[in-house]
Structures are given as structure tokens and as C-alpha cells.
Write a protein that holds these residues in place. Structure first.
Motif, PDB file in Angstrom:
ATOM      1  N   ASP A 151      22.836  20.087  26.869  1.00 53.58           N
ATOM      2  CA  ASP A 151      22.828  21.754  26.604  1.00 53.58           C
ATOM      3  C   ASP A 151      21.659  22.330  27.068  1.00 53.58           C
ATOM      4  OD1 ASP A 151      23.000  24.119  25.290  1.00 53.58           O
ATOM      5  OD2 ASP A 151      21.655  22.905  23.644  1.00 53.58           O
ATOM      6  N   LEU A 152      22.110  23.036  28.522  1.00 49.60           N
ATOM      7  CA  LEU A 152      21.261  23.544  29.575  1.00 49.60           C
ATOM      8  C   LEU A 152      21.635  25.094  29.317  1.00 49.60           C
ATOM      9  CD1 LEU A 152      20.322  20.368  31.741  1.00 49.60           C
ATOM     10  CD2 LEU A 152      19.187  21.274  29.834  1.00 49.60           C
ATOM     11  N   PRO A 153      21.111  26.341  28.846  1.00 51.42           N
ATOM     12  CA  PRO A 153      22.018  27.263  29.065  1.00 51.42           C
ATOM     13  C   PRO A 153      21.163  27.804  29.966  1.00 51.42           C
ATOM     14  CG  PRO A 153      21.230  27.343  26.957  1.00 51.42           C
ATOM     15  CD  PRO A 153      21.070  25.991  27.528  1.00 51.42           C
ATOM     16  N   SER A 154      19.897  27.998  30.321  1.00 51.71           N
ATOM     17  CA  SER A 154      19.693  28.657  31.365  1.00 51.71           C
ATOM     18  C   SER A 154      19.894  27.880  32.486  1.00 51.71           C
ATOM     19  CB  SER A 154      18.470  28.581  30.665  1.00 51.71           C
ATOM     20  OG  SER A 154      17.709  27.382  30.945  1.00 51.71           O
ATOM     21  N   ILE A 155      20.258  27.198  33.400  1.00 48.54           N
ATOM     22  CA  ILE A 155      20.727  26.285  34.438  1.00 48.54           C
ATOM     23  C   ILE A 155      21.798  27.021  34.999  1.00 48.54           C
ATOM     24  CG2 ILE A 155      20.118  24.248  35.629  1.00 48.54           C
ATOM     25  CD1 ILE A 155      18.128  23.392  33.544  1.00 48.54           C
ATOM     26  N   ARG A 156      22.136  27.018  36.142  1.00 47.86           N
ATOM     27  CA  ARG A 156      23.556  27.201  36.968  1.00 47.86           C
ATOM     28  C   ARG A 156      23.776  25.820  37.010  1.00 47.86           C
ATOM     29  NH1 ARG A 156      25.060  29.876  42.474  1.00 47.86           N
ATOM     30  NH2 ARG A 156      22.702  29.513  43.077  1.00 47.86           N
ATOM     31  N   ARG A 157      24.043  24.875  37.100  1.00 45.62           N
ATOM     32  CA  ARG A 157      25.135  23.927  37.610  1.00 45.62           C
ATOM     33  C   ARG A 157      26.564  23.835  38.271  1.00 45.62           C
ATOM     34  NH1 ARG A 157      25.350  20.886  31.497  1.00 45.62           N
ATOM     35  NH2 ARG A 157      24.829  23.577  31.291  1.00 45.62           N
ATOM     36  N   ILE A 158      25.934  23.402  39.349  1.00 49.40           N
ATOM     37  CA  ILE A 158      27.424  23.441  40.299  1.00 49.40           C
ATOM     38  C   ILE A 158      27.632  22.117  41.044  1.00 49.40           C
ATOM     39  CG2 ILE A 158      27.917  24.491  42.805  1.00 49.40           C
ATOM     40  CD1 ILE A 158      27.016  26.898  42.131  1.00 49.40           C
ATOM     41  N   PRO A 159      28.446  21.802  40.623  1.00 46.92           N
ATOM     42  CA  PRO A 159      29.856  20.117  41.238  1.00 46.92           C
ATOM     43  C   PRO A 159      29.233  20.478  42.331  1.00 46.92           C
ATOM     44  CG  PRO A 159      30.823  20.702  39.363  1.00 46.92           C
ATOM     45  CD  PRO A 159      30.192  22.010  39.497  1.00 46.92           C
ATOM     46  N   LEU A 160      28.836  19.507  43.501  1.00 46.16           N
ATOM     47  CA  LEU A 160      29.201  20.162  44.952  1.00 46.16           C
ATOM     48  C   LEU A 160      30.438  19.018  45.381  1.00 46.16           C
ATOM     49  CD1 LEU A 160      26.184  20.466  46.029  1.00 46.16           C
ATOM     50  CD2 LEU A 160      27.375  22.227  46.053  1.00 46.16           C
ATOM     51  N   ARG A 161      31.391  19.713  45.893  1.00 50.64           N
ATOM     52  CA  ARG A 161      33.266  18.736  45.826  1.00 50.64           C
ATOM     53  C   ARG A 161      33.082  19.037  48.129  1.00 50.64           C
ATOM     54  NH1 ARG A 161      37.337  21.154  41.827  1.00 50.64           N
ATOM     55  NH2 ARG A 161      36.086  19.906  39.833  1.00 50.64           N
ATOM     56  N   MET A 162      32.247  17.526  48.358  1.00 50.21           N
ATOM     57  CA  MET A 162      31.762  17.081  49.507  1.00 50.21           C
ATOM     58  C   MET A 162      33.093  16.325  50.582  1.00 50.21           C
ATOM     59  SD  MET A 162      27.598  16.609  50.290  1.00 50.21           S
ATOM     60  CE  MET A 162      27.140  15.818  49.012  1.00 50.21           C
ATOM     61  N   SER A 163      33.333  17.598  51.062  1.00 50.67           N
ATOM     62  CA  SER A 163      34.584  16.112  52.038  1.00 50.67           C
ATOM     63  C   SER A 163      33.308  14.759  52.714  1.00 50.67           C
ATOM     64  CB  SER A 163      35.400  17.216  52.681  1.00 50.67           C
ATOM     65  OG  SER A 163      34.541  18.179  53.753  1.00 50.67           O
ATOM     66  N   ILE A 164      34.165  14.593  53.364  1.00 52.81           N
ATOM     67  CA  ILE A 164      33.646  13.410  54.194  1.00 52.81           C
ATOM     68  C   ILE A 164      32.499  14.127  54.873  1.00 52.81           C
ATOM     69  CG2 ILE A 164      34.173  11.532  55.998  1.00 52.81           C
ATOM     70  CD1 ILE A 164      36.382  11.285  54.801  1.00 52.81           C
TER      71      ILE A 164
END
Length: 309
Positions: A151-164
């Protein structure tokens, strides 16, 4: 003006070491989180949640790369450690951030383009990509779920779906993802692998760094972000370009059964070369990101030149 602060978790691997050097060269202050916290400059270690909170306090950006390498045999012990090393560290970061009074604005967490299905028909984007099935996909799903559960509404969270991620081999750090392909080419087995139609999405490690900086400067971008250079090739073309870079004129194809035998011998999984990864960075491209290495030939040349230095 004070220099911006990066907290880098899982900093001991190939990508982490590269990011440390690049952020440092660009004037950032760096705090790291690792297994022991004993290395010079490290400020926290896993299992010491209070210390992690102190490292995160007042920082600008958190990048988490922690996780056991998937280049291993998927026996029960390795499967458990691959899963645990990603989900538990991500969950601990969430707890540590919840205790901060001045947390970073952005939390970028490593994920993988392998989360998408085997695709030979069309590219998988953030908007319409279809998630796959199997062990690697379930790990990726759980990894991203651990990122979003806190529960961290002030933090932008981005999963980095990296290729090889490709880059020059550095002793003691790893990298050199092309080395197995180069060995095959030099021994005459540099032709297609199995059918050769499986797609190969990739990115140079320098573009991983540049994409992270780009995203940090654009708070309007939300949700998962694919990181894959524009020029996707199939395995047949990949091996042709490897042979060209090495000036090897011909390579015999490698059938699937021989690849399986080789995977057992070098203690890795055949999925790493047979799954068709066709990933498109729609969000980055639409936002105007400029790739330093959009074409595989340029990336291979840069890697070859760096390894010769």
C-alpha cells in the motif's frame, strides 16, 4: 543542488554493475542493497528491513534487480530459489518503503518479457500482449504481484519487462549473453537452432540504463513497460548475424534433441533458446524514446569492440 540518489537493489550482477557505473558517471549518488551489506559502499542488506528503510529515506529512485539467475536447470531447489529470490526481496522493499517518511518517487522493479506467450504470429505489447503459461511465466506474474501488493499510493511502481539483455562479458560480473552462440558458431554449429523461426527480442544494456533514465523523467508513464529494441529477429537471422560478426562463413543447424543434451551438460534450460520472445516497447516508442542500439548488427559490433579492449 544536491545530486539525485539512486537505491540499487540486487546490484552485484551484470546489469546492476553496469547501472552503478553509468549512474555514477552521470553524477548520481548510489546506495545499494545486497545479501551481506559488507561490500564497500553498500548501505543495507536483505533481512535488515530497518536498514533498507534508512537507505531508501530521501532517495529519488529505487531500481530492484534482485533474483537468482535463470540460467540453471529447473530442478525443485532452483525453482524454489528463483521464485523466492524475486518475490521475497520485492515484498521486503515494500515493507521498508512503508516505513519511510520521504520515500523515492519511483520504484522500478525488474520483470521479464518472458511473461508473454510463445509468439511467432505478432509482437506482444503492453496494451495487447497475451500472458503465457509455465514456470517462467508464473514466476514473472508473482514477481509483479509482489510489486503492486504494498500500500504505497505516493510511489509510482513500474515493472520493467526486459527482453534478453546483451552486453560485453566482464570477468567477475558476467554478461556476454552471446558467448554460447559464439562458441557454437566457432565450432561449426552456428546455424539455426531447431526450427529457427522462434523470435529473439533483445536489448543492449546501455539502452536499459537509458530507458530507466527516460522513464524517471516522465512521470506520466504508468504500468508495465517493455524494454526491447525495435529490430526483432528470428533465430535463423540471429545466428547469421553472429556468424557475420565472427567472420564464420557457414554453420550447421542444431536440432532440438542436441540442444537438450547440451543444455543438460552446461546446466541450463532449453527454453532459453527455443521460446519465441516477440516483445514490442510500445510505451517507450510512443513517448519518443531514442534507442542507441536499435539494430542487432550495431549492438553485436559494440559488444565485440568492448570485449577486445
Amino acid at each position: 543542488m544536491n545530486a539525485p540518489v539512486l537505491v540499487l537493489a540486487g546490484a552485484s550482477g551484470f546489469i546492476g554493475r553496469y547501472l552503478q557505473r553509468r549512474f555514477d558517471a552521470d553524477g548520481w549518488r548510489i546506495r545499494t542493497i545486497d545479501r551481506s551489506g559488507a561490500a564497500a559502499g553498500n548501505s543495507a542488506h536483505w533481512g535488515g528491513t530497518a536498514g533498507i528503510s534508512r537507505a531508501l529515506e530521501g532517495s529519488d529512485l529505487l531500481v530492484n534487480l534482485a533474483g537468482k539467475s535463470v540460467s540453471c536447470r529447473y530442478n525443485a531447489g532452483n525453482r524454489a530459489e528463483i521464485f523466492r529470490s524475486r518475490t521475497e526481496t520485492t515484498a521486503e522493499l515494500g515493507r521498508a518503503l512503508a516505513d519511510c517518511t520521504a520515500p523515492p518517487r519511483d520504484w522500478f522493479n525488474a520483470s521479464t518479457g518472458t511473461i508473454y506467450r510463445h509468439a511467432e504470429d505478432h509482437a506482444q505489447t503492453e496494451a495487447d500482449g497475451e500472458l503465457g503459461s509455465g514456470f517462467s511465466v508464473e514466476v514473472a506474474k508473482a514477481w509483479e504481484a509482489a510489486l503492486t501488493q504494498a500500500d504505497l499510493p505516493s510511489i509510482r511502481r513500474i515493472p520493467l519487462r526486459m527482453s534478453i539483455v546483451m552486453g560485453p562479458y566482464v570477468p567477475g560480473e558476467g554478461g556476454g549473453v552471446m558467448r554460447p552462440f559464439e562458441v557454437l558458431a566457432r565450432t561449426g554449429l552456428g546455424g539455426r537452432m531447431a526450427a529457427g523461426t522462434q523470435k529473439y527480442s533483445w536489448t543492449h544494456v546501455e539502452d536499459v540504463y537509458r530507458a530507466i533514465r527516460f522513464l524517471h523523467d516522465r512521470p506520466e508513464i504508468r504500468g508495465p513497460v517493455n524494454i526491447a529494441s525495435p529490430q526483432v529477429v528470428d533465430n535463423r537471422e540471429l545466428m547469421r548475424r553472429v556468424r557475420a560478426a565472427l567472420r564464420v562463413p557457414f554453420g550447421f543447424p542444431t536440432p532440438a534433441w542436441l540442444l537438450e543434451m547440451g543444455a543438460v551438460l552446461i546446466r541450463t534450460e532449453i527454453e532459453l533458446v527455443l521460446k519465441s520472445r516477440w516483445v514490442e516497447s510500445e510505451k517507450l516508442n510512443r513517448a519518443g524514446f531514442q534507442w542507441k542500439y536499435p539494430a542487432l548488427s550495431g549492438a553485436l559490433a559494440a559488444i565485440r569492440d568492448a570485449e577486445r579492449q
